[in-house]
Motif scaffolding. Structure first.
Motif, mmCIF file in Angstrom:
data_model
loop_
_atom_site.group_PDB
_atom_site.id
_atom_site.type_symbol
_atom_site.label_atom_id
_atom_site.label_comp_id
_atom_site.label_asym_id
_atom_site.label_seq_id
_atom_site.Cartn_x
_atom_site.Cartn_y
_atom_site.Cartn_z
ATOM 1 N N PRO B 55 0.827 -1.216 0.000
ATOM 2 C CA PRO B 55 0.000 0.000 0.000
ATOM 3 C C PRO B 55 0.867 1.274 0.000
ATOM 4 N N SER B 56 0.313 2.334 -0.511
ATOM 5 C CA SER B 56 0.998 3.632 -0.463
ATOM 6 C C SER B 56 -0.027 4.762 -0.527
ATOM 7 N N TYR B 57 0.395 5.925 -0.067
ATOM 8 C CA TYR B 57 -0.498 7.087 -0.005
ATOM 9 C C TYR B 57 0.322 8.359 -0.129
ATOM 10 N N SER B 58 -0.201 9.310 -0.861
ATOM 11 C CA SER B 58 0.391 10.643 -0.879
ATOM 12 C C SER B 58 -0.740 11.658 -0.723
ATOM 13 N N GLU B 59 -0.620 12.481 0.299
ATOM 14 C CA GLU B 59 -1.640 13.512 0.522
ATOM 15 C C GLU B 59 -1.683 14.479 -0.662
ATOM 16 N N GLU B 60 -0.515 14.844 -1.186
ATOM 17 C CA GLU B 60 -0.432 15.790 -2.297
ATOM 18 C C GLU B 60 -1.127 15.233 -3.543
ATOM 19 N N VAL B 61 -0.910 13.950 -3.805
ATOM 20 C CA VAL B 61 -1.489 13.328 -4.993
ATOM 21 C C VAL B 61 -2.988 13.071 -4.793
ATOM 22 N N GLY B 62 -3.366 12.816 -3.530
ATOM 23 C CA GLY B 62 -4.792 12.663 -3.233
ATOM 24 C C GLY B 62 -5.351 11.273 -3.504
ATOM 25 N N TYR B 63 -4.492 10.293 -3.615
ATOM 26 C CA TYR B 63 -4.939 8.913 -3.830
ATOM 27 C C TYR B 63 -4.126 7.956 -2.955
ATOM 28 N N ALA B 65 -2.871 3.804 -3.208
ATOM 29 C CA ALA B 65 -2.789 2.665 -4.120
ATOM 30 C C ALA B 65 -2.371 1.454 -3.315
ATOM 31 N N VAL B 66 -2.799 0.288 -3.771
ATOM 32 C CA VAL B 66 -2.188 -0.931 -3.249
ATOM 33 C C VAL B 66 -1.826 -1.785 -4.457
#
Lengths: 320, 320
Positions: B55-63, B65-66
């Protein structure tokens, strides 16, 4: 790869199939070669949300599943579901990803089926009346399963917001084509001492009926509370019960406030729990032994039930 | 929810878009509010297989993913791919699962783009010749990205099985519409001392060319080895290099045998690595400083590149 929606599952997958899947899941949970790594939680701080990733595998079933759940409580203010869930199913022989399915209705069905399998072993054969406390989405699966395993004549519904109870009533009569009587009640305690079966399906942190009222022979199923801080049944239910069972001991000792809160107060001991759903299915613990027994079943859900139900749904949908 | 196949990605998503996504990913990796929990691995003993959940997350990107990868080595005996990968993309504002996409071609593209972004900063402006060692699937992304960032005139290809090199040659000429010369060589050392850029894209556990041959001004990109036991470049490459960069220091210190094997022998120190891709993109470490510099870039891949590339692919496909 098959993409399967809630609507398709509603249309093509029966509660009978889910009951068989959950019975199989209970067996495999105990006897099979399974894996179920600790789930990963990822906080989405900006939205006060959480992403959950729950993988599972059964060699016997021949598939792996991962349930991906987003919990975004602020969605309520947007008129969106706060919980949005998918399951990706992978063939464990080839690693091929074979299906992605919505997991909302699947969860309703499998949670209903877990209670249904328990009731099959624990509820009186001549159960005719049932009280459902909490009339949200989960209650649909609960009553759907109860109607499969017992010949109910009367269903009483209670919900703090009456319109939700009315809506469940319409669902039972229209969608489940129930021929008996459905009555919305103003106070669960009116009926708690009078029915053969009680199902609680709420998020309540305080008990939702008076456990002292329960008559001999009643079967109680608690499926709503799934956090240590939640409690649907009071300690009197535990004290009056002749047989207390759970879906999985490990899960309930993590999450079931119904047990944990009285345990913390020294009013209940986990040793009183006689076994797990697998014990009923495998015959290691006898089901109901006489008509006067009070039985209590507590469920917080388990990954094997998701996996086997998802595989059953995949098999049904592949034939469509 | 969009379901996006490799074929659709091949058709609609350009390397230029992936290069921009990876450049963005490198920035966010350093400056953003990201999450990337430790990946979960689940062994499928019966098949000698592994399931990976990343899993991953970026607040800036707004999505979020896993990436879900099944690694089933015995599939080779079945004529099936041993690695089968999907990415589920979730809107980080609402928790809505918006896309499931094949991740094979995505991985080829993003790995190519990682090298491409590095080459943009590290390779000589007048790079005209390139040697590719290892002509499997990944090489397609590598050469695709190299052609975007530098005006190549001649590409040399080496692969132990010559037919794979011939097949890559056809791809470069036909699919990438390359106007220059493509030549398959019998021995990488014939050309290693003669070209402006070398790309290694193998799973080799022993160095694939003689590092002593490298001429001043060469840029070397090592992307194939991704396990501590794998080594594509010999220690002479590291010794001759004036500037050594990596995609992420943490990832390379876990996985890059090209660094770890000579470090273990005391022939190389990780302090010699001047920085990460983010440093080049953000200007914290200067790119190439003169025409004689030998530069080495090592990549094992990073989750933020998958996430940002997946989001870019989703945006492109949504418009289709």
């Amino acid at each position: 790869m098959l993409v399967i929606t809630d609507e398709e599952i509603k249309k093509h997958v029966t509660m009978k199939q889910c009951l068989a899947a959950v019975e199989e899941a209970a067996k495999i949970y105990r006897t099979g070669n399974n894996k179920q790594p600790i789930r990963t939680a990822m906080n989405i701080d900006k939205q006060n949300g959480t992403m959950l990733y729950m993988p599972s595998y059964s060699e016997e079933v021949g598939y792996t599943a991962v349930k991906i759940v987003s919990v975004f409580p602020e969605n309520r203010n947007r008129g969106m579901k706060s919980l949005q869930s998918k399951i990706l199913l992978t063939d464990a022989e080839t690693g091929a990803h074979v299906a992605l399915m919505d997991a909302s209705w699947l969860t309703v069905m499998r949670t209903g089926a877990i209670s249904g399998v328990a009731a099959k072993y624990l509820a009186r054969e001549d159960t005719r009346t049932c009280l459902v406390i909490g009339c949200g989405e989960q209650a649909r699966g609960q009553i759907g399963a109860a109607l499969e395993v017992r010949e109910l004549e009367t269903v009483y519904l209670y919900n703090p917001t009456r319109s939700k109870a009315e809506s469940l009533k319409a669902y039972i009569l229209d969608e489940l084509a129930f021929n008996g009587k459905v009555e919305v009640v103003e106070d669960p305690d009116e009926k708690a001492g009078d029915v053969d079966m009680i199902i609680t399906a709420t998020n309540s942190v305080t008990p939702v009926f008076d456990g002292n009222l329960i008559k001999p022979g009643t079967h109680i199923s608690g499926i709503g509370s799934f956090k240590p801080s939640m409690q649907e049944v009071d300690v009197n239910v535990l004290k009056k019960a002749d047989k207390i069972m759970c879906d999985t001991f490990e899960g309930c000792m993590e999450e079931a406030g119904d047990f944990l809160i009285p345990m913390e107060k020294g009013e209940f001991s986990e040793e009183t729990i006689e076994g797990e759903l697998a014990d009923l299915v495998l015959g290691a613990v006898p089901g109901r032994e006489d008509n006067d027994e009070i039985t209590f079943f507590k469920s917080v859900g388990f990954a094997m039930a998701d996996l086997v139900t998802a595989v059953e749904i995949y098999r049904v949908m592949k034939k469509q």
